[in-house]
Design an enzyme around this catalytic site. Sequence first.
Site, PDB file in Angstrom:
ATOM      1  N   ASN A  10       0.874  -1.177   0.000  1.00 61.55           N
ATOM      2  CA  ASN A  10       0.000   0.000   0.000  1.00 61.55           C
ATOM      3  C   ASN A  10       0.909   1.224   0.000  1.00 61.55           C
ATOM      4  OD1 ASN A  10      -1.746   2.083   0.536  1.00 61.55           O
ATOM      5  ND2 ASN A  10      -2.407   1.329   2.546  1.00 61.55           N
ATOM      6  N   TRP A  11       0.980   1.878  -1.131  1.00 64.01           N
ATOM      7  CA  TRP A  11       1.927   2.995  -1.271  1.00 64.01           C
ATOM      8  C   TRP A  11       1.396   4.291  -0.661  1.00 64.01           C
ATOM      9  CZ3 TRP A  11       3.807   2.239  -7.097  1.00 64.01           C
ATOM     10  CH2 TRP A  11       4.468   1.020  -7.193  1.00 64.01           C
ATOM     11  N   LYS A  12       0.166   4.259  -0.203  1.00 62.22           N
ATOM     12  CA  LYS A  12      -0.445   5.435   0.441  1.00 62.22           C
ATOM     13  C   LYS A  12      -0.231   6.688  -0.422  1.00 62.22           C
ATOM     14  CE  LYS A  12      -0.188   3.075   4.842  1.00 62.22           C
ATOM     15  NZ  LYS A  12      -0.008   3.129   6.299  1.00 62.22           N
ATOM     16  N   HIS A  95      -9.468   1.023   5.308  1.00 59.96           N
ATOM     17  CA  HIS A  95      -8.151   1.202   5.927  1.00 59.96           C
ATOM     18  C   HIS A  95      -8.290   2.112   7.145  1.00 59.96           C
ATOM     19  CE1 HIS A  95      -4.011   2.406   6.557  1.00 59.96           C
ATOM     20  NE2 HIS A  95      -3.678   1.311   5.905  1.00 59.96           N
ATOM     21  N   GLU A  97      -6.638   4.499   8.153  1.00 66.48           N
ATOM     22  CA  GLU A  97      -6.491   5.939   7.875  1.00 66.48           C
ATOM     23  C   GLU A  97      -7.782   6.516   7.290  1.00 66.48           C
ATOM     24  OE1 GLU A  97      -2.816   5.409   5.732  1.00 66.48           O
ATOM     25  OE2 GLU A  97      -1.946   4.719   7.613  1.00 66.48           O
ATOM     26  N   GLU A 167      -5.060  -5.001  10.652  1.00 65.88           N
ATOM     27  CA  GLU A 167      -4.037  -3.984  10.860  1.00 65.88           C
ATOM     28  C   GLU A 167      -4.299  -3.271  12.184  1.00 65.88           C
ATOM     29  OE1 GLU A 167      -2.156  -2.777   6.845  1.00 65.88           O
ATOM     30  OE2 GLU A 167      -3.904  -1.500   7.130  1.00 65.88           O
ATOM     31  N   GLY A 173       2.813   2.189  10.917  1.00 68.86           N
ATOM     32  CA  GLY A 173       3.744   3.308  10.765  1.00 68.86           C
ATOM     33  C   GLY A 173       4.488   3.668  12.037  1.00 68.86           C
ATOM     34  N   SER A 213       3.754  -2.229  10.334  1.00 63.94           N
ATOM     35  CA  SER A 213       5.209  -2.302  10.508  1.00 63.94           C
ATOM     36  C   SER A 213       5.792  -3.662  10.101  1.00 63.94           C
ATOM     37  CB  SER A 213       5.606  -1.940  11.939  1.00 63.94           C
ATOM     38  OG  SER A 213       5.223  -0.605  12.233  1.00 63.94           O
ATOM     39  N   GLY A 234       2.970  -1.116   4.340  1.00 62.37           N
ATOM     40  CA  GLY A 234       2.985   0.310   4.050  1.00 62.37           C
ATOM     41  C   GLY A 234       4.402   0.782   3.782  1.00 62.37           C
ATOM     42  N   GLY A 235       5.029   1.342   4.786  1.00 60.70           N
ATOM     43  CA  GLY A 235       6.347   1.974   4.635  1.00 60.70           C
ATOM     44  C   GLY A 235       7.367   1.120   3.889  1.00 60.70           C
TER      45      GLY A 235
HETATM   46  P1  13P Z   1       3.160   0.290   7.755  1.00 61.91           P
HETATM   47  O1  13P Z   1       3.692  -0.947   7.126  1.00 61.91           O
HETATM   48  O2  13P Z   1       3.864   1.542   7.319  1.00 61.91           O
HETATM   49  O3  13P Z   1       3.061   0.167   9.252  1.00 61.91           O
HETATM   50  O4  13P Z   1       1.659   0.487   7.219  1.00 61.91           O
HETATM   51  C1  13P Z   1       0.776  -0.592   7.281  1.00 61.91           C
HETATM   52  C2  13P Z   1      -0.434  -0.223   6.523  1.00 61.91           C
HETATM   53  O5  13P Z   1      -1.199   0.631   6.924  1.00 61.91           O
HETATM   54  C3  13P Z   1      -0.686  -0.913   5.252  1.00 61.91           C
HETATM   55  O6  13P Z   1      -1.968  -0.666   4.782  1.00 61.91           O
END
Ligand code: 13P
Length: 249
Positions: A10-12, A95, A97, A167, A173, A213, A234-235
């Site tokens: 997920n590149w956000k 998600h 967020e 999640e 994050g 993470s 994510g990251g």
């Molecule tokens: P991180 O891997 O940056 O913690 O993010 C997880 C995430 O929200 C994937 O959708």
Amino acid sequence: MARNYFIAGNWKMHKTRAEAAALAKELVAALKDGGHKYLVAPSFTALETVAALVKGTNILLGAQNCAVEEEGAHTGEVSALQLKDLDVQTVILGHSERRHLYKEDDELVNRKVHIALKHGLDVILCVGELLEEREAGKAEAVCRRQTVEGLKGVSAADLSRVTIAYEPVWAIGTGKTATPEDADAVHAYIRGVVGELYGQAAAENLVIQYGGSVKPENAAALMAKENIDGALVGGASLKAATFVPIAKF
Ligand code: 13P
């Protein structure tokens, strides 16, 4: 275990089209002999660019959200139909967020799930508790509610097009990963909830990703758990150097 591992990035809200293209090219080359199911979810703005690069490869194209309506006066929204038009195969919905920063509730997420499935998109439905909910002993109750409400009205046939991503919000994050044991326990719980709704066989076939993470260093230990069938990253998905080792754990 018969379930296939599903590793998604997920590149956000990261990457210009040029940056997205560069990463997509690296991933296409590095993962062509990878043994799992793969997906990348760029921003809307980079979908067309990345679609052209992953077409015909073993990497699926995902979007990070979609509108709850099919079309009309909805300034700033992108519909499921428009995503299909860009060759998107899967959409991430619910998600944390979207739930917490943009106030999407279970009912809205459920309506989006239906719109996406109706238009032929597969769904990654995200669930997970906040830190204060975990500390109050409510992690399971929150995941139950988000799972039950998110899947409300989804047929057994359509469930086969749904992946759930657990999640825990406190792990996203933050560098704090749930321990494999803690994550597996929640995954087993969610699988049980889906079993109550759809029966044992459907629950056994359901792919449940862990997100929060995930890094090259912890991926294998997480994936070794009975109920963890993949990762939503994510990251660490923003660079081939960190995503590829996770994808090839
Ligand atoms: P991180 O891997 O940056 O913690 O993010 C997880 C995430 O929200 C994937 O959708």
